[in-house]
Design a protein around this motif. Structure first.
Motif, short mmCIF file in Angstrom:
data_model
loop_
_atom_site.label_atom_id
_atom_site.label_comp_id
_atom_site.label_asym_id
_atom_site.label_seq_id
_atom_site.Cartn_x
_atom_site.Cartn_y
_atom_site.Cartn_z
N ARG A 41 50.84 41.99 35.84
CA ARG A 41 50.74 41.74 37.27
C ARG A 41 49.37 41.15 37.59
O ARG A 41 48.36 41.53 36.99
CB ARG A 41 50.93 43.07 37.98
CG ARG A 41 50.89 43.00 39.45
CD ARG A 41 51.18 44.36 40.01
NE ARG A 41 50.80 44.40 41.40
CZ ARG A 41 51.03 45.41 42.18
NH1 ARG A 41 51.62 46.47 41.72
NH2 ARG A 41 50.66 45.39 43.43
N PRO A 54 45.86 40.65 39.43
CA PRO A 54 44.97 41.59 40.13
C PRO A 54 45.07 41.37 41.65
O PRO A 54 45.39 40.28 42.12
CB PRO A 54 43.58 41.22 39.62
CG PRO A 54 43.80 40.41 38.40
CD PRO A 54 45.15 39.80 38.50
N ASP A 55 44.76 42.43 42.39
CA ASP A 55 44.92 42.38 43.86
C ASP A 55 44.16 41.25 44.54
O ASP A 55 44.72 40.56 45.38
CB ASP A 55 44.53 43.72 44.48
CG ASP A 55 45.59 44.79 44.21
OD1 ASP A 55 46.73 44.40 43.89
OD2 ASP A 55 45.28 45.98 44.34
N PRO A 56 42.86 41.02 44.22
CA PRO A 56 42.16 39.93 44.91
C PRO A 56 42.77 38.57 44.62
O PRO A 56 42.88 37.72 45.51
CB PRO A 56 40.73 40.00 44.37
CG PRO A 56 40.60 41.30 43.71
CD PRO A 56 41.96 41.76 43.34
N ARG A 70 45.94 37.99 43.78
CA ARG A 70 47.24 37.92 44.44
C ARG A 70 47.06 37.66 45.93
O ARG A 70 47.81 36.89 46.53
CB ARG A 70 48.02 39.20 44.20
CG ARG A 70 49.47 39.07 44.57
CD ARG A 70 50.29 40.24 44.19
NE ARG A 70 49.70 41.48 44.66
CZ ARG A 70 49.43 42.50 43.87
NH1 ARG A 70 49.72 42.47 42.62
NH2 ARG A 70 48.88 43.59 44.35
N THR A 71 46.06 38.29 46.55
CA THR A 71 45.79 38.06 47.97
C THR A 71 45.44 36.60 48.22
O THR A 71 45.96 35.98 49.16
CB THR A 71 44.64 38.97 48.44
OG1 THR A 71 44.99 40.32 48.17
CG2 THR A 71 44.35 38.78 49.90
N TYR A 81 37.17 37.31 38.82
CA TYR A 81 37.77 38.60 38.42
C TYR A 81 37.76 38.74 36.90
O TYR A 81 37.41 39.79 36.37
CB TYR A 81 39.19 38.72 38.96
CG TYR A 81 39.77 40.08 38.70
CD1 TYR A 81 39.56 41.12 39.60
CD2 TYR A 81 40.48 40.35 37.54
CE1 TYR A 81 40.06 42.37 39.36
CE2 TYR A 81 40.98 41.61 37.29
CZ TYR A 81 40.77 42.61 38.19
OH TYR A 81 41.25 43.86 37.93
N THR A 101 38.63 32.79 42.48
CA THR A 101 38.81 34.24 42.52
C THR A 101 39.29 34.76 41.17
O THR A 101 38.83 35.80 40.68
CB THR A 101 39.81 34.62 43.62
OG1 THR A 101 39.36 34.06 44.84
CG2 THR A 101 39.93 36.12 43.76
N ARG A 102 40.20 34.03 40.56
CA ARG A 102 40.72 34.43 39.24
C ARG A 102 39.61 34.41 38.19
O ARG A 102 39.48 35.32 37.38
CB ARG A 102 41.86 33.50 38.85
CG ARG A 102 42.54 33.87 37.60
CD ARG A 102 43.78 32.99 37.41
NE ARG A 102 44.16 32.99 36.03
CZ ARG A 102 43.77 32.09 35.14
NH1 ARG A 102 43.01 31.11 35.51
NH2 ARG A 102 44.14 32.18 33.90
#
Length: 176
Positions: free
Chosen positions: A61, A63-65, A67-68, A126, A122-123
């Motif tokens: 999955r 990561p949250d940031p 995906r946002t 992270y 962002t990716r």
């Protein structure tokens, strides 16, 4: 069978009628009692197949940031495509709204490009912060073990030299 026969006599209570009806068929009224009892005995119907088969996920999955940022980018891109379509249709119709829509579509295209770059950045951030697992390879581990063993031997040899020097340095085994 008439309505009066189906409902029963007026003096019968509703509970008695529903209990009699429940004895003949299952709660969903499609399955007779005999089939329901066979299923409860552990025998399944021959055509029984599961509705779905769970498979492990192919990828982890996001990561949250990340995906946002991706959801934000998809929403912005979809609004941009809608604006471009409205601008095109307004241009075909000769509407006064065509020029403002074209200008807003150009601005929205710039924002959509920024949103896609934001997902990428962002990716990367992270992965740089949390994604690197510091795990030495087997060769690095073995080289480190060899270096430690050599240092241990050197320290042991130095201790032995110090002990001999403290005794007087003659190397005699006995005091004769």
């Amino acid at each position: 069978m008439g309505t009066a026969e189906r409902r029963g006599a007026p003096e019968e209570s509703v509970a008695v009628r529903s209990a009699a009806r429940r004895g003949d068929e299952a709660p969903d009224r499609d399955i007779p009692v005999r089939e329901r009892d066979r299923e409860s005995d552990g025998q399944q119907q021959p055509n029984h197949r599961p509705l779905w088969i769970e498979e492990p996920a192919r990828r982890r999955r996001m990561p949250d940031p990340v995906r946002t940022a991706a959801v934000r980018a998809v929403l912005i891109i979809s609004v941009t495509l809608i604006q471009a379509m409205v601008a095109f249709l307004c241009t075909l119709a000769g509407s006064w709204l065509a020029f403002p829509m074209v200008i807003s579509s150009v601005a929205s295209t710039v924002v959509a490009t920024w949103a896609v770059v934001d997902v990428w950045v962002t990716r990367q951030v992270y992965n740089q912060r949390y994604g690197v697992v510091s795990e030495p390879s087997s060769t690095a581990r073995s080289l480190r073990r060899e270096r430690r063993a050599r240092r241990r031997q050197q320290r042991a040899a130095l201790r032995e030299q110090e002990r001999i020097r403290r005794r007087g340095g003659t190397g005699q085994l006995s005091h004769s």
